[in-house]
Design a protein around this motif. Structure first.
Motif, PDB file in Angstrom:
ATOM      1  N   TRP A  35      40.388  53.894  22.630  1.00 30.24           N
ATOM      2  CA  TRP A  35      40.411  52.528  22.104  1.00 30.24           C
ATOM      3  C   TRP A  35      41.625  51.757  22.627  1.00 30.24           C
ATOM      4  CZ3 TRP A  35      39.844  53.863  16.186  1.00 30.24           C
ATOM      5  CH2 TRP A  35      38.537  54.284  15.926  1.00 30.24           C
ATOM      6  N   LEU A  36      42.755  52.448  22.747  1.00 27.31           N
ATOM      7  CA  LEU A  36      44.026  51.795  23.104  1.00 27.31           C
ATOM      8  C   LEU A  36      44.278  51.707  24.607  1.00 27.31           C
ATOM      9  CD1 LEU A  36      46.413  53.370  20.454  1.00 27.31           C
ATOM     10  CD2 LEU A  36      45.754  50.955  20.630  1.00 27.31           C
ATOM     11  N   LEU A  37      43.422  52.257  25.413  1.00 25.70           N
ATOM     12  CA  LEU A  37      43.659  52.351  26.860  1.00 25.70           C
ATOM     13  C   LEU A  37      44.228  51.076  27.484  1.00 25.70           C
ATOM     14  CD1 LEU A  37      43.446  54.412  29.149  1.00 25.70           C
ATOM     15  CD2 LEU A  37      41.165  53.538  29.589  1.00 25.70           C
ATOM     16  N   PRO A  38      43.644  49.900  27.260  1.00 23.61           N
ATOM     17  CA  PRO A  38      44.190  48.707  27.912  1.00 23.61           C
ATOM     18  C   PRO A  38      45.525  48.239  27.323  1.00 23.61           C
ATOM     19  CG  PRO A  38      42.162  48.166  26.706  1.00 23.61           C
ATOM     20  CD  PRO A  38      42.395  49.628  26.556  1.00 23.61           C
ATOM     21  N   ALA A  39      45.857  48.662  26.116  1.00 18.29           N
ATOM     22  CA  ALA A  39      47.073  48.188  25.450  1.00 18.29           C
ATOM     23  C   ALA A  39      48.294  49.050  25.740  1.00 18.29           C
ATOM     24  CB  ALA A  39      46.843  48.135  23.941  1.00 18.29           C
ATOM     25  N   LEU A  40      48.122  50.230  26.304  1.00 21.95           N
ATOM     26  CA  LEU A  40      49.242  51.168  26.450  1.00 21.95           C
ATOM     27  C   LEU A  40      50.223  50.874  27.579  1.00 21.95           C
ATOM     28  CD1 LEU A  40      47.578  54.564  25.567  1.00 21.95           C
ATOM     29  CD2 LEU A  40      49.372  53.369  24.306  1.00 21.95           C
ATOM     30  N   PRO A  41      49.790  50.465  28.764  1.00 19.86           N
ATOM     31  CA  PRO A  41      50.763  50.295  29.845  1.00 19.86           C
ATOM     32  C   PRO A  41      51.892  49.341  29.462  1.00 19.86           C
ATOM     33  CG  PRO A  41      48.545  50.230  30.725  1.00 19.86           C
ATOM     34  CD  PRO A  41      48.425  50.205  29.216  1.00 19.86           C
ATOM     35  N   GLY A  42      53.121  49.871  29.497  1.00 19.42           N
ATOM     36  CA  GLY A  42      54.307  49.066  29.219  1.00 19.42           C
ATOM     37  C   GLY A  42      54.576  48.795  27.753  1.00 19.42           C
ATOM     38  N   ALA A  43      53.794  49.355  26.842  1.00 17.85           N
ATOM     39  CA  ALA A  43      53.932  49.063  25.407  1.00 17.85           C
ATOM     40  C   ALA A  43      55.208  49.657  24.819  1.00 17.85           C
ATOM     41  CB  ALA A  43      52.726  49.590  24.644  1.00 17.85           C
ATOM     42  N   ARG A  44      55.728  48.958  23.816  1.00 23.67           N
ATOM     43  CA  ARG A  44      56.832  49.455  22.972  1.00 23.67           C
ATOM     44  C   ARG A  44      56.184  50.014  21.717  1.00 23.67           C
ATOM     45  NH1 ARG A  44      58.036  44.239  24.458  1.00 23.67           N
ATOM     46  NH2 ARG A  44      57.332  43.661  22.391  1.00 23.67           N
ATOM     47  N   VAL A  45      56.355  51.315  21.486  1.00 26.10           N
ATOM     48  CA  VAL A  45      55.618  52.037  20.457  1.00 26.10           C
ATOM     49  C   VAL A  45      56.555  52.501  19.344  1.00 26.10           C
ATOM     50  CG1 VAL A  45      54.251  54.127  20.033  1.00 26.10           C
ATOM     51  CG2 VAL A  45      53.901  52.809  22.127  1.00 26.10           C
ATOM     52  N   LEU A  46      56.055  52.457  18.119  1.00 30.21           N
ATOM     53  CA  LEU A  46      56.757  53.007  16.964  1.00 30.21           C
ATOM     54  C   LEU A  46      55.852  54.037  16.319  1.00 30.21           C
ATOM     55  CD1 LEU A  46      59.030  53.056  14.867  1.00 30.21           C
ATOM     56  CD2 LEU A  46      57.882  51.149  13.710  1.00 30.21           C
ATOM     57  N   ASP A  47      56.371  55.251  16.179  1.00 29.46           N
ATOM     58  CA  ASP A  47      55.650  56.329  15.504  1.00 29.46           C
ATOM     59  C   ASP A  47      56.422  56.671  14.234  1.00 29.46           C
ATOM     60  OD1 ASP A  47      54.184  58.541  14.732  1.00 29.46           O
ATOM     61  OD2 ASP A  47      54.447  59.646  16.606  1.00 29.46           O
ATOM     62  N   LEU A  48      56.053  56.015  13.125  1.00 32.27           N
ATOM     63  CA  LEU A  48      56.676  56.317  11.835  1.00 32.27           C
ATOM     64  C   LEU A  48      56.122  57.642  11.334  1.00 32.27           C
ATOM     65  CD1 LEU A  48      56.563  52.921   9.895  1.00 32.27           C
ATOM     66  CD2 LEU A  48      58.572  54.107  10.759  1.00 32.27           C
ATOM     67  N   PHE A  49      56.913  58.365  10.593  1.00 35.36           N
ATOM     68  CA  PHE A  49      56.461  59.651  10.059  1.00 35.36           C
ATOM     69  C   PHE A  49      55.965  60.524  11.210  1.00 35.36           C
ATOM     70  CE2 PHE A  49      55.283  56.093   7.228  1.00 35.36           C
ATOM     71  CZ  PHE A  49      56.145  56.327   6.168  1.00 35.36           C
ATOM     72  N   ALA A  50      56.772  60.672  12.258  1.00 38.18           N
ATOM     73  CA  ALA A  50      56.335  61.250  13.527  1.00 38.18           C
ATOM     74  C   ALA A  50      55.852  62.693  13.432  1.00 38.18           C
ATOM     75  CB  ALA A  50      57.454  61.135  14.566  1.00 38.18           C
ATOM     76  N   GLY A  51      56.436  63.502  12.564  1.00 40.77           N
ATOM     77  CA  GLY A  51      55.982  64.891  12.430  1.00 40.77           C
ATOM     78  C   GLY A  51      56.054  65.656  13.737  1.00 40.77           C
ATOM     79  N   SER A  52      54.905  66.062  14.274  1.00 34.14           N
ATOM     80  CA  SER A  52      54.847  66.805  15.534  1.00 34.14           C
ATOM     81  C   SER A  52      55.086  65.908  16.742  1.00 34.14           C
ATOM     82  CB  SER A  52      53.479  67.474  15.685  1.00 34.14           C
ATOM     83  OG  SER A  52      52.483  66.486  15.866  1.00 34.14           O
ATOM     84  N   GLY A  53      55.026  64.594  16.548  1.00 33.66           N
ATOM     85  CA  GLY A  53      55.198  63.658  17.654  1.00 33.66           C
ATOM     86  C   GLY A  53      53.942  63.452  18.474  1.00 33.66           C
ATOM     87  N   ALA A  54      52.811  63.978  18.012  1.00 35.17           N
ATOM     88  CA  ALA A  54      51.577  63.921  18.799  1.00 35.17           C
ATOM     89  C   ALA A  54      51.193  62.497  19.184  1.00 35.17           C
ATOM     90  CB  ALA A  54      50.434  64.587  18.038  1.00 35.17           C
ATOM     91  N   LEU A  55      51.334  61.537  18.274  1.00 40.10           N
ATOM     92  CA  LEU A  55      50.903  60.170  18.581  1.00 40.10           C
ATOM     93  C   LEU A  55      51.890  59.465  19.514  1.00 40.10           C
ATOM     94  CD1 LEU A  55      49.583  59.160  15.047  1.00 40.10           C
ATOM     95  CD2 LEU A  55      48.231  59.722  17.079  1.00 40.10           C
ATOM     96  N   GLY A  56      53.166  59.498  19.185  1.00 36.29           N
ATOM     97  CA  GLY A  56      54.161  58.820  20.020  1.00 36.29           C
ATOM     98  C   GLY A  56      54.265  59.409  21.412  1.00 36.29           C
TER      99      GLY A  56
END
Length: 185
Positions: A35-56
């Motif tokens: 879903w996020l493919l077009p939004a990812l290049p160059g994005a500034r990302v915040l992963d709250l409650f990162a845990g394993s870090g899988a999303l960030g």
């Protein structure tokens, strides 16, 4: 558990035995990042409650420019630092060992000295029920065209305030996940 796409594909993620830690499944991450493919290049990302870090870390692997991973648990934060240190380009991950709500309170709102995050992942420990507490602190720190991903128990209704609206949603037997966009009036 592994990073499933991008330049770090196949990299193993340490998943510690920690109360409330429930990493996002490979299936859900694959759907989300499609879903996020077009939004990812160059994005500034915040992963709250990162845990394993899988999303960030998955976001960085797939082209995000930077990611702030906020994790309260010292052992989990140390695991994230070690992971970032061993990856080529891992310096794009900033690991913050802090309470997510406390950390957010110290960040400048977007447009007031803060650039704003282009994408935020909100997947708190389910038992803590923090979704409603997060929105007032998080939403002002997102860029005007930001994406917001939320994970919650299947029976929990997550309601973001206007002007946020669900863009895409999905569910597993235990988890409801949704990607939101800001809808301008």
């Amino acid at each position: 558990m592994r990073i499933i796409g991008g330049r770090w594909r196949g990299t193993r993620l340490d998943v510690a035995d920690s109360p409330g830690l429930r990493p996002t499944s490979d299936r859900v991450r694959e759907t989300l990042f499609n879903w996020l493919l077009p939004a990812l290049p160059g994005a500034r990302v915040l992963d709250l409650f990162a845990g394993s870090g899988a999303l960030g870390m998955e976001a960085l692997s797939r082209g995000a420019a930077s990611a702030v991973l906020v994790e309260r648990d010292p052992a989990l934060a140390a695991n994230l630092r070690a992971l970032a240190a061993r990856l080529q380009g891992g310096q794009a991950a900033q690991i913050v060992q802090a309470d997510a709500l406390g950390w957010l309170a110290g960040q400048a709102p977007a447009g007031e000295g803060g650039a704003g995050f282009d994408l935020a992942f909100v997947d708190p420990p389910f038992a803590a029920g923090l979704w409603d507490a997060v929105w007032p602190a998080l939403l002002p720190r997102l860029a005007p065209s930001a994406w917001l991903y939320v994970e919650a128990p299947i029976a929990t209704a997550v309601a973001l305030p206007p002007p946020w609206s669900p863009h895409r949603e999905g569910a597993t037997r235990e988890v409801r996940y949704a990607l939101y966009r800001r809808i301008d009036a």
